[in-house]
Design an enzyme around this catalytic site. Structure first.
Site, PDB file in Angstrom:
ATOM      1  N   SER A  81       0.848  -1.199   0.000  1.00 28.89           N
ATOM      2  CA  SER A  81       0.000   0.000   0.000  1.00 28.89           C
ATOM      3  C   SER A  81       0.884   1.249   0.000  1.00 28.89           C
ATOM      4  O   SER A  81       1.700   1.428  -0.900  1.00 28.89           O
ATOM      5  CB  SER A  81      -0.957  -0.039   1.198  1.00 28.89           C
ATOM      6  N   GLU A 123      -1.875  -2.812  -8.165  1.00 31.21           N
ATOM      7  CA  GLU A 123      -3.129  -2.998  -7.448  1.00 31.21           C
ATOM      8  C   GLU A 123      -3.487  -1.654  -6.816  1.00 31.21           C
ATOM      9  O   GLU A 123      -2.690  -0.722  -6.807  1.00 31.21           O
ATOM     10  CB  GLU A 123      -2.992  -4.096  -6.390  1.00 31.21           C
ATOM     11  N   HIS A 165      -4.658  -5.268  -1.482  1.00 36.68           N
ATOM     12  CA  HIS A 165      -5.692  -4.973  -0.488  1.00 36.68           C
ATOM     13  C   HIS A 165      -6.834  -5.984  -0.580  1.00 36.68           C
ATOM     14  O   HIS A 165      -7.954  -5.647  -0.945  1.00 36.68           O
ATOM     15  CB  HIS A 165      -6.240  -3.566  -0.704  1.00 36.68           C
TER      16      HIS A 165
END
Length: 310
Positions: free
Chosen positions: A119, A215, A280
């Site tokens: 992330s 992502e 995620h």
């Protein structure tokens, strides 16, 4: 323009290894942190928590304390010869505010060790590649809700850390967005962070020769479009060997996201594999960045030439 090169692999962990948990980004819920520490203890590792991990910024509630404190925790952990690995507690936002406070010369002198996160930690994956030349692990974080509740995520990270030869092939849950095979060096992370990193001192200018993993979470399709288009216009995807697409959790319905990915990435003329199960999502896989591998989009496999850790 230079190609993405394979990076130096840190040593795998052994039982009893000391693992430092740091919070470079957002605030950490104490109960989730404790749950994650319990998992690490259960693997016969020795987790230690950074001094500022449970801090809260006095003005900006989205930060785990001040920039200097977050940087100091990472610096201290990395430069401590007793620490074998550094695992981030969670993502959120904040790495870009503290990454320039790190003493990269001192961290390079400290030698290689394992680094784990995803992330917002994408910015550190890029920095560790550019500044330290080290393989890093795009994987679940110690206080992440998907980690503490997912046996699959725990098992895959544990195997990557302690027995990496057992997880040299990663398998997709989906099909090929663009069929074919490709070889290259893995890199990537969160799409919006990669776009935000363009032009900074710690980001690679190109993914040429790389297998780029992408992502994201909680983004509307037009925002994903903007990030992909920015990468394309900046030449970041020129010469890429192939792409692996992970999760798009809490984005708009996947059919729309899939159409956008096909529109923006299909013209690159390289294999694109979707739904690779990293990022995620529940049960997220750990993907090493900086290793040479082969992508078979039709079979939905990524096979590493060597284990992620030495």
């Amino acid at each position: 323009m230079s190609r993405v090169e394979a990076l130096r692999r840190p040593a795998r962990l052994a039982p009893g290894a000391r693992v430092a948990v740091v919070a470079p980004s957002g605030p950490v819920p104490e109960e989730r942190l404790q749950a994650g520490l319990d998992v690490l203890h259960g693997w016969d590792l020795d987790p230690v928590v950074g001094r500022h991990v449970l801090d809260r910024h006095g003005e900006f509630g989205y930060l785990a304390g001040g920039d200097a404190g977050r940087a100091a925790d990472l610096q201290s952990a990395w430069c401590d010869p007793a620490v074998d690995a550094v695992i981030c507690a969670r993502g959120g936002y904040g790495v870009q505010r503290m990454v320039d406070l790190l003493d990269w010369e001192a961290m390079r002198a400290a030698g290689p060790k394992v680094f784990v996160g995803f992330s917002d930690i994408t910015a550190l994956h890029e920095a560790f590649a550019v500044r330290l030349g080290l393989v890093t692990l795009h994987g679940p974080m110690a206080a992440g809700v998907d980690f503490v509740k997912s046996a699959r995520a725990q098992d895959h990270l544990k195997a990557t850390l302690l027995a990496p030869e057992t997880v040299r092939t990663l398998r997709s849950d989906g099909t090929a967005l663009v069929p074919g095979r490709a070889r290259g060096v893995t890199l990537g992370g969160c799409l919006s962070l990669l776009a935000a990193e363009l032009g900074t001192p710690h980001a690679r200018p190109s993914a040429r020769g790389g297998l780029l993993c992408l992502e994201d979470v909680g983004e509307e399709t037009y925002r994903l479009d903007r990030c992909l288009t920015q990468l394309l216009r900046a030449g970041r995807l020129d010469g890429v060997s192939g792409l692996l697409l992970g999760s798009w959790a809490r984005c708009e319905p996947y059919d729309g996201v899939r159409a956008l990915l096909a529109d923006r990435l299909g013209g690159l003329g390289v294999p694109v594999a979707e739904q690779f199960g990293f990022g995620h999502c529940a049960d997220a896989l750990t993907v090493p960045f900086g290793v040479t591998a082969e992508l078979d989009a039709d079979a939905g496999t990524l096979t590493l030439d060597e284990p992620a850790l030495s």
